[in-house]
Each structure stands twice: as structure tokens, then as C-alpha cells.
Design an enzyme around this catalytic site. Sequence first.
Site, mmCIF file in Angstrom:
data_model
loop_
_atom_site.group_PDB
_atom_site.id
_atom_site.type_symbol
_atom_site.label_atom_id
_atom_site.label_comp_id
_atom_site.label_asym_id
_atom_site.label_seq_id
_atom_site.Cartn_x
_atom_site.Cartn_y
_atom_site.Cartn_z
ATOM 1 N N CYS A 96 0.722 -1.101 -0.023
ATOM 2 C CA CYS A 96 0.098 -0.119 0.137
ATOM 3 C C CYS A 96 1.224 1.237 -0.010
ATOM 4 C CB CYS A 96 -0.706 -0.059 1.122
ATOM 5 S SG CYS A 96 -1.794 1.461 1.425
ATOM 6 N N CYS A 99 0.302 3.072 3.412
ATOM 7 C CA CYS A 99 0.807 2.590 4.911
ATOM 8 C C CYS A 99 1.659 1.747 4.738
ATOM 9 C CB CYS A 99 -0.304 2.223 5.587
ATOM 10 S SG CYS A 99 -1.030 0.658 5.025
ATOM 11 N N CYS A 144 -7.807 -1.040 1.900
ATOM 12 C CA CYS A 144 -6.648 -1.369 2.955
ATOM 13 C C CYS A 144 -7.230 -1.396 4.368
ATOM 14 C CB CYS A 144 -5.247 -0.504 2.532
ATOM 15 S SG CYS A 144 -4.167 -0.774 3.840
ATOM 16 N N CYS A 147 -4.957 1.309 6.520
ATOM 17 C CA CYS A 147 -5.188 2.770 6.574
ATOM 18 C C CYS A 147 -6.353 3.052 5.883
ATOM 19 C CB CYS A 147 -4.040 3.433 5.728
ATOM 20 S SG CYS A 147 -4.060 3.001 3.916
ATOM 21 N N CYS A 167 -8.818 -5.311 -9.447
ATOM 22 C CA CYS A 167 -8.344 -4.290 -10.488
ATOM 23 C C CYS A 167 -8.022 -3.169 -9.836
ATOM 24 C CB CYS A 167 -9.430 -3.832 -11.304
ATOM 25 S SG CYS A 167 -8.978 -2.657 -12.679
HETATM 26 ZN ZN LIG Z 1 -2.841 1.066 3.490
#
Ligand SMILES: [Zn+2]
Length: 183
Positions: A96, A99, A144, A147, A167
Site C-alpha cells: 500500500c 501505509c 486497505c 489505513c 483491478c
Molecule cells: Zn494502507
Amino acid sequence: MDRRNFLLALAAAPFCVHAQPKTMKDIQTLQSNWKSFLPAGTASTPSPGEPLKLAKDEWRKRLPNDLSYRVLREEATERAGSSPLNEEKRPGIFACAGCGLPLFTSEMKFESGTGWPSFFTTIPGVFEQKKDFFLIYPRTEYHCKRCGGHHGHLFDDGPPPTNQRWCNNGAALTFIPKDGGKA
Ligand SMILES: [Zn+2]
């Protein structure tokens, strides 16, 4: 082997480094082996159980650019074909961009032809899903778990055995090459 069978065998031979997963057991193996894609010497990685919550202006400062901010924090979608990660094929981890939580390994990526980085499964337990209605019909949006950053949409037209197509906006990801090379 006659000529016809020889040609058939050639056509069936996988010209790729990794064997494609065929069963859900293969998928589970991919999922449980994800740490083998981290660069050697990685001491620890962020975990989904350690939430990262920041104010808007703090996210603006933390994220690498305006597009990453708009995708992750405002659910924007990058232009198809615009992410350099479409072409990323080295072994490693897609984490990510908000984060640092590891989300996918390079073995989970496939060429969907859509112009967005696409994956047929994920590292377990890293995303939460909700339906959105931006395009009138419902789509499954995922974000996510650590975060809350928006990453993309989940479709059911991916390759077997999962038939999933995660996607993902490239602007929401950072790539960590296993060999420690340049991201
Ligand atoms: Zn994240």
C-alpha cells in the site's frame, strides 16, 4: 512423438518462470508463501492489525503525489495504461502506497489487458470490501485494512481457479523488488 503431438506439446508448454496455479490449494500456497518475496533481511512489515489513521493534510504530506492522494483518500481512478506498474514483472511485493502494508506478491499478478495492475488473489486479510454505486450498478470496492485507503474494484472475470480480478490503481501501490533493486 509425431509432428502434430510435438507441436501440441510445444503449445502447451508454459513459457513463463512460474507455474500457473491450477487449484485452490496452489492459491493457498501462494498466499502462505508471500514473505518469501520480501527482500532478504526485511525485519518486519506493517500488519493489518495496526491501524494507521491520519488527518487529510497529514495524508497530503505523506503520499508521494496528488494522484496517489486522490485515489487512496478520495476514491479516484487513474487513467488506464498510465501506471508504470502495469509493466512490472520482477519478483517482489506490491504494498500500500499509504501505509506500507504488503498486499500482493508478483506471483499473484496477471496481464488482464485492462491497463490497470491486476491480481487473481491477495495476501490474506489485507482488504475490506464494500459495494459502491458510482456507476449506477453495484461494484465491489476494496480498501486497505490498515489505513482505509481505496485501491480498486474486485470483479469475477479473472483467471481460474479464483476467477477473481483485483483491478488495482497503480498510484495506490509501491513495488518492493525482492532483489533490493530500485522500486
Ligand atoms: Zn494502507
